[in-house]
Design a protein around this motif. Structure first.
Motif, PDB file in Angstrom:
ATOM      1  N   GLN A 277     -10.767  21.665  42.578  1.00 31.81           N
ATOM      2  CA  GLN A 277      -9.428  21.215  42.964  1.00 31.81           C
ATOM      3  C   GLN A 277      -8.553  20.782  41.804  1.00 31.81           C
ATOM      4  O   GLN A 277      -7.375  20.471  42.013  1.00 31.81           O
ATOM      5  N   ALA A 278      -9.087  20.745  40.584  1.00 29.31           N
ATOM      6  CA  ALA A 278      -8.276  20.337  39.436  1.00 29.31           C
ATOM      7  C   ALA A 278      -8.869  20.944  38.171  1.00 29.31           C
ATOM      8  O   ALA A 278     -10.054  21.282  38.123  1.00 29.31           O
ATOM      9  N   VAL A 279      -8.020  21.093  37.150  1.00 28.54           N
ATOM     10  CA  VAL A 279      -8.478  21.596  35.858  1.00 28.54           C
ATOM     11  C   VAL A 279      -8.002  20.654  34.755  1.00 28.54           C
ATOM     12  O   VAL A 279      -6.985  19.975  34.890  1.00 28.54           O
ATOM     13  N   CYS A 280      -8.765  20.626  33.672  1.00 31.93           N
ATOM     14  CA  CYS A 280      -8.374  19.928  32.450  1.00 31.93           C
ATOM     15  C   CYS A 280      -8.075  21.003  31.412  1.00 31.93           C
ATOM     16  O   CYS A 280      -8.932  21.855  31.130  1.00 31.93           O
ATOM     17  N   ILE A 286      -8.982  26.358  29.364  1.00 33.90           N
ATOM     18  CA  ILE A 286      -9.557  25.404  30.309  1.00 33.90           C
ATOM     19  C   ILE A 286     -10.679  24.661  29.592  1.00 33.90           C
ATOM     20  O   ILE A 286     -11.570  25.275  28.997  1.00 33.90           O
ATOM     21  N   VAL A 287     -10.627  23.345  29.648  1.00 33.06           N
ATOM     22  CA  VAL A 287     -11.674  22.511  29.061  1.00 33.06           C
ATOM     23  C   VAL A 287     -12.732  22.173  30.102  1.00 33.06           C
ATOM     24  O   VAL A 287     -13.927  22.150  29.816  1.00 33.06           O
ATOM     25  N   ALA A 288     -12.275  21.905  31.319  1.00 36.36           N
ATOM     26  CA  ALA A 288     -13.190  21.522  32.389  1.00 36.36           C
ATOM     27  C   ALA A 288     -12.486  21.709  33.718  1.00 36.36           C
ATOM     28  O   ALA A 288     -11.253  21.806  33.788  1.00 36.36           O
ATOM     29  N   ILE A 289     -13.270  21.763  34.780  1.00 36.61           N
ATOM     30  CA  ILE A 289     -12.723  21.723  36.122  1.00 36.61           C
ATOM     31  C   ILE A 289     -13.309  20.515  36.839  1.00 36.61           C
ATOM     32  O   ILE A 289     -14.370  19.999  36.468  1.00 36.61           O
ATOM     33  N   VAL A 290     -12.615  20.068  37.870  1.00 33.10           N
ATOM     34  CA  VAL A 290     -13.083  18.959  38.699  1.00 33.10           C
ATOM     35  C   VAL A 290     -13.252  19.495  40.117  1.00 33.10           C
ATOM     36  O   VAL A 290     -12.311  20.044  40.701  1.00 33.10           O
ATOM     37  N   ALA A 291     -14.473  19.357  40.641  1.00 38.08           N
ATOM     38  CA  ALA A 291     -14.793  19.862  41.972  1.00 38.08           C
ATOM     39  C   ALA A 291     -15.164  18.704  42.883  1.00 38.08           C
ATOM     40  O   ALA A 291     -15.831  17.751  42.462  1.00 38.08           O
ATOM     41  N   THR A 292     -14.737  18.802  44.141  1.00 40.77           N
ATOM     42  CA  THR A 292     -14.976  17.761  45.139  1.00 40.77           C
ATOM     43  C   THR A 292     -16.141  18.139  46.029  1.00 40.77           C
ATOM     44  O   THR A 292     -16.197  19.250  46.567  1.00 40.77           O
ATOM     45  N   ASP A 293     -17.076  17.214  46.211  1.00 42.03           N
ATOM     46  CA  ASP A 293     -18.169  17.381  47.161  1.00 42.03           C
ATOM     47  C   ASP A 293     -17.582  17.303  48.567  1.00 42.03           C
ATOM     48  O   ASP A 293     -16.994  16.288  48.948  1.00 42.03           O
ATOM     49  N   THR A 294     -17.731  18.372  49.344  1.00 42.22           N
ATOM     50  CA  THR A 294     -17.064  18.430  50.646  1.00 42.22           C
ATOM     51  C   THR A 294     -17.676  17.492  51.671  1.00 42.22           C
ATOM     52  O   THR A 294     -17.078  17.257  52.726  1.00 42.22           O
ATOM     53  N   LEU A 306     -16.335  28.538  28.574  1.00 40.45           N
ATOM     54  CA  LEU A 306     -15.957  29.755  29.286  1.00 40.45           C
ATOM     55  C   LEU A 306     -15.991  29.504  30.794  1.00 40.45           C
ATOM     56  O   LEU A 306     -16.876  28.796  31.291  1.00 40.45           O
ATOM     57  N   PHE A 307     -15.059  30.142  31.500  1.00 37.24           N
ATOM     58  CA  PHE A 307     -14.947  29.978  32.950  1.00 37.24           C
ATOM     59  C   PHE A 307     -14.719  31.337  33.596  1.00 37.24           C
ATOM     60  O   PHE A 307     -14.145  32.245  32.991  1.00 37.24           O
ATOM     61  N   LEU A 308     -15.166  31.454  34.843  1.00 39.88           N
ATOM     62  CA  LEU A 308     -14.959  32.674  35.626  1.00 39.88           C
ATOM     63  C   LEU A 308     -14.353  32.306  36.967  1.00 39.88           C
ATOM     64  O   LEU A 308     -14.884  31.453  37.687  1.00 39.88           O
ATOM     65  N   ASP A 309     -13.266  32.957  37.309  1.00 35.83           N
ATOM     66  CA  ASP A 309     -12.687  32.838  38.647  1.00 35.83           C
ATOM     67  C   ASP A 309     -13.227  33.980  39.498  1.00 35.83           C
ATOM     68  O   ASP A 309     -12.813  35.123  39.369  1.00 35.83           O
ATOM     69  N   ALA A 310     -14.205  33.661  40.345  1.00 36.09           N
ATOM     70  CA  ALA A 310     -14.747  34.610  41.317  1.00 36.09           C
ATOM     71  C   ALA A 310     -14.497  34.073  42.724  1.00 36.09           C
ATOM     72  O   ALA A 310     -15.252  34.367  43.650  1.00 36.09           O
ATOM     73  N   SER A 311     -13.429  33.308  42.867  1.00 39.12           N
ATOM     74  CA  SER A 311     -13.135  32.634  44.138  1.00 39.12           C
ATOM     75  C   SER A 311     -12.542  33.555  45.188  1.00 39.12           C
ATOM     76  O   SER A 311     -12.426  33.178  46.347  1.00 39.12           O
ATOM     77  N   GLY A 312     -12.136  34.766  44.792  1.00 43.70           N
ATOM     78  CA  GLY A 312     -11.449  35.656  45.729  1.00 43.70           C
ATOM     79  C   GLY A 312      -9.967  35.353  45.789  1.00 43.70           C
ATOM     80  O   GLY A 312      -9.132  36.239  45.634  1.00 43.70           O
ATOM     81  N   ASP A 313      -9.621  34.090  46.002  1.00 40.93           N
ATOM     82  CA  ASP A 313      -8.217  33.688  46.118  1.00 40.93           C
ATOM     83  C   ASP A 313      -7.546  33.453  44.772  1.00 40.93           C
ATOM     84  O   ASP A 313      -6.375  33.058  44.740  1.00 40.93           O
ATOM     85  N   GLY A 314      -8.251  33.648  43.668  1.00 44.51           N
ATOM     86  CA  GLY A 314      -7.662  33.316  42.376  1.00 44.51           C
ATOM     87  C   GLY A 314      -7.376  31.830  42.268  1.00 44.51           C
ATOM     88  O   GLY A 314      -6.421  31.413  41.606  1.00 44.51           O
ATOM     89  N   ALA A 315      -8.218  31.019  42.899  1.00 49.31           N
ATOM     90  CA  ALA A 315      -7.948  29.580  43.007  1.00 49.31           C
ATOM     91  C   ALA A 315      -7.971  28.897  41.651  1.00 49.31           C
ATOM     92  O   ALA A 315      -7.107  28.062  41.348  1.00 49.31           O
ATOM     93  N   LEU A 316      -8.957  29.223  40.815  1.00 47.56           N
ATOM     94  CA  LEU A 316      -9.040  28.590  39.498  1.00 47.56           C
ATOM     95  C   LEU A 316      -7.888  29.041  38.613  1.00 47.56           C
ATOM     96  O   LEU A 316      -7.292  28.232  37.888  1.00 47.56           O
ATOM     97  N   ALA A 317      -7.550  30.318  38.662  1.00 48.45           N
ATOM     98  CA  ALA A 317      -6.432  30.836  37.873  1.00 48.45           C
ATOM     99  C   ALA A 317      -5.136  30.124  38.237  1.00 48.45           C
ATOM    100  O   ALA A 317      -4.344  29.753  37.363  1.00 48.45           O
ATOM    101  N   ALA A 318      -4.915  29.915  39.527  1.00 47.87           N
ATOM    102  CA  ALA A 318      -3.694  29.238  39.963  1.00 47.87           C
ATOM    103  C   ALA A 318      -3.667  27.797  39.466  1.00 47.87           C
ATOM    104  O   ALA A 318      -2.627  27.304  39.015  1.00 47.87           O
ATOM    105  N   LEU A 319      -4.812  27.106  39.536  1.00 46.94           N
ATOM    106  CA  LEU A 319      -4.868  25.729  39.044  1.00 46.94           C
ATOM    107  C   LEU A 319      -4.577  25.674  37.550  1.00 46.94           C
ATOM    108  O   LEU A 319      -3.955  24.714  37.063  1.00 46.94           O
ATOM    109  N   ALA A 320      -5.011  26.690  36.812  1.00 44.93           N
ATOM    110  CA  ALA A 320      -4.830  26.713  35.365  1.00 44.93           C
ATOM    111  C   ALA A 320      -3.453  27.214  34.950  1.00 44.93           C
ATOM    112  O   ALA A 320      -3.139  27.227  33.755  1.00 44.93           O
TER     113      ALA A 320
END
Length: 569
Positions: A277-280, A286-294, A306-320
């Motif tokens: 849900q967030a990126v640094c 990208i230095v880091a991402i922050v993920a929430t335990d659902t 290194l990071f990979l966006d394999a979310s389908g929705d491009g979710a990490l790319a959009a956050l970055a």
């Protein structure tokens, strides 16, 4: 307000026993939280239960955050009750409006000490509960949404403002579908420490037990016959072949094989039920991402080079802040012959599979006045629904995901109810019952991230070898999904069926996606794999199948190992 003495907060996803309710985190970015869903296909599900401890006795005002998911249609199908110590409070919930909001449960006299709280589904038709709040102040109302609600939630649950823990990795993979799994396994076998982050409770993405889409397209194609080996391992003894949406046991076998494969990789740490849900950022990296335990709401920081966006929705790319594209390019922009004259926001739709089964006795199913209106002309007579039960063509697949999913549920339930109660052919359905309806959207297209090469229809028509870095093969053919014309003429935006348009049918030469389509052009250390790779809408329709996206993941896993070895992006 003292959150210990005057306010008690219960997150539905934090209940100790979900019973028959399902944890749904698909739409938490939009509505603020995961929630529990009573998805019973028309039969009430078992109670969800938890405990609570009240510090003082007296009158407590109960608030429940929920919604009437079919409003303003009549009937409020998502009704449920709240029981405290086995006694129902007077209010029936899920009846007070279409938006997510707090429904007033009135004052409840309670003793101090331990209590049990239960959610009792009254319909089996997708009631939903986000949270419960008990307040000693009868005039106080919790905020309905936005940052005020988020801040109150964090305060009541004792959550950190930033994150609770840090971890370091060589590669962080966001998305546990076929592309993400193949990338994680491949990179780990090359020696990288990999974090595989998946927002669902299971791996597999569209191939999971939750969605049930079989694997398609080619793999292990010359001149790179080993590319596709990890995809092959995921399939085992052809578990991915000829697996239809109604064969739940086959998807469960595939899931077991998939889970075991990932678990055998000691360098892969898998984080199920964690939503990024967030990126640094540091400049364009990208230095880091922050993920929430659902389940707990706690947040974890994942750092890596290194990071990979394999979310389908491009979710990490959009956050970055990477450049993304949604919808169809126009011929005025790309000169693709299959593109519309001008670009628009139309995308391939999303699907919920469903199926019924015969029984030895007559079955009952309630009429559904809140569902999509169906008649003899619009009814789709069927015992099951597959890929062409599709909607959301003109909506935002990310922001409108809950509405698209709910529209498909209204179509499925309405169509089934009409077949059972009103169709001249209703005798065919007298001994049949719904035994599975999906609730997690099977998406085909949402965001596509822009890389150094945006692969297009021109590349599909050109001879192979047009790019020196071609690496991912496919010969599926252009597979464009469009609203079913006759049904769209009758229902307009309420269309819920599709057709597949295959331009150049039976002309499916092998085409190769270049490596430069597998990273974001303006985010220096972000790889791409899956349906968010850098392609036009037309080319995306060629390369979006899961064996192909799995091979994208394998290529990225190898590339990440090379980049790590040489200290480059």
């Amino acid at each position: 307000m003292d959150t210990h003495d005057d306010l008690l907060w219960l997150e539905a996803e934090g209940f100790t026993d979900y019973g028959g309710w399902s944890l749904d985190a698909q739409h938490m970015d939009q509505m603020g939280s995961p929630y529990l869903l009573a998805h019973g296909w028309g039969r009430p599900v078992a109670d969800a239960r938890t405990g609570m401890h009240l510090p003082t006795a007296g009158a407590w005002r109960l608030w429940v955050r929920t919604r009437d998911w079919c409003a303003p249609a009549p009937g409020a199908p998502g009704r449920f009750a709240v029981h405290i110590d086995g006694v129902a409070v007077d209010t029936v919930f899920g009846t007070a409006g279409a938006a997510w909001a707090w429904q007033d449960g009135g004052l409840v006299e309670l003793r101090a000490g331990a209590h049990t709280v239960s959610l009792r589904d009254l319909t089996g038709f997708d009631g939903r509960c986000d949270a419960l709040c008990l307040s000693r102040d009868p005039d106080w109302r919790p905020p309905d949404d936005g940052e005020p609600l988020a801040a109150l939630r964090r305060r009541c649950l004792g959550l950190a403002e930033d994150w609770d823990a840090d971890s370091e990795h060589d590669l962080v993979v966001v998305g546990g579908g076929i592309a993400g799994i193949c990338a994680a396994v491949t990179a780990a076998r090359q020696g990288l420490q990999v974090a595989l982050i998946q927002d669902r409770p299971v791996l597999g993405g569209n191939n999971s037990t939750e969605i049930r889409v079989q694997l398609n397209a080619d793999r292990n194609v010359e001149p790179y016959p080993r590319l596709g080996d990890v995809v092959s391992e995921l399939e085992g003894n052809d578990l991915g072949e000829n697996v239809h949406c109604h064969q739940a046991e086959r998807f469960q076998q595939a899931a077991s094989l998939r889970d075991a494969l990932v678990a055998r990789e000691p360098k892969v740490s898998t984080w199920l039920g964690h939503r990024s849900q967030a990126v640094c950022l540091d400049g364009d990296r990208i230095v880091a991402i922050v993920a929430t335990d659902t389940r707990s709401g706690r947040r974890q920081r994942f750092a890596a080079p290194l990071f990979l966006d394999a979310s389908g929705d491009g979710a990490l790319a959009a956050l970055a802040g990477a450049t993304c594209r949604v919808g169809r390019e126009g011929r005025d922009e790309t000169a693709e012959s299959l593109a519309p004259p001008r670009g628009d926001q139309q995308v391939l739709g999303a699907t919920l599979h469903w199926h019924s089964a015969a029984s030895d006795t007559p079955q009952s199913f309630p009429d559904c006045p809140w569902a999509l209106p169906i008649n003899e002309t619009t009814c789709q007579h069927s015992f099951a629904g597959g890929w062409n039960w599709e909607a959301g063509f003109h909506q935002d697949m990310v922001q409108d995901g809950e509405a698209i999913r709910d529209h498909l549920l209204r179509a499925i339930y309405g169509n089934w109810a009409w077949q059972v109660h009103h169709s001249p052919k209703r005798a065919r359905y007298a001994d049949r019952r719904l035994v599975w309806v999906g609730h997690v959207l099977g998406k085909r297209e949402s965001r596509r991230v822009i890389g150094d090469v945006v692969y297009s229809q021109h590349d599909l028509l050109a001879a192979a070898g047009g790019y020196a870095d071609e690496c991912v093969p496919c010969r599926w053919g252009i597979d464009l999904h469009l609203p079913q014309p006759k049904l769209q003429a009758l229902l307009g935006d309420q269309v819920f069926r599709s057709i597949a348009d295959h331009p150049g049918k039976n002309q499916h030469p092998t085409r190769w996606l270049p490596y430069r389509s597998l990273y974001a052009r303006d985010c220096a250390n972000l790889f791409l794999a899956g349906r968010c790779a850098s392609m036009t809408h037309i080319a995306h329709a060629y390369f979006r199948n899961q064996r192909t996206t799995g091979m994208m993941g394998e290529v990225v896993g190898l590339a990440a190992a090379v980049a790590r070895r040489h200290g480059c992006t």
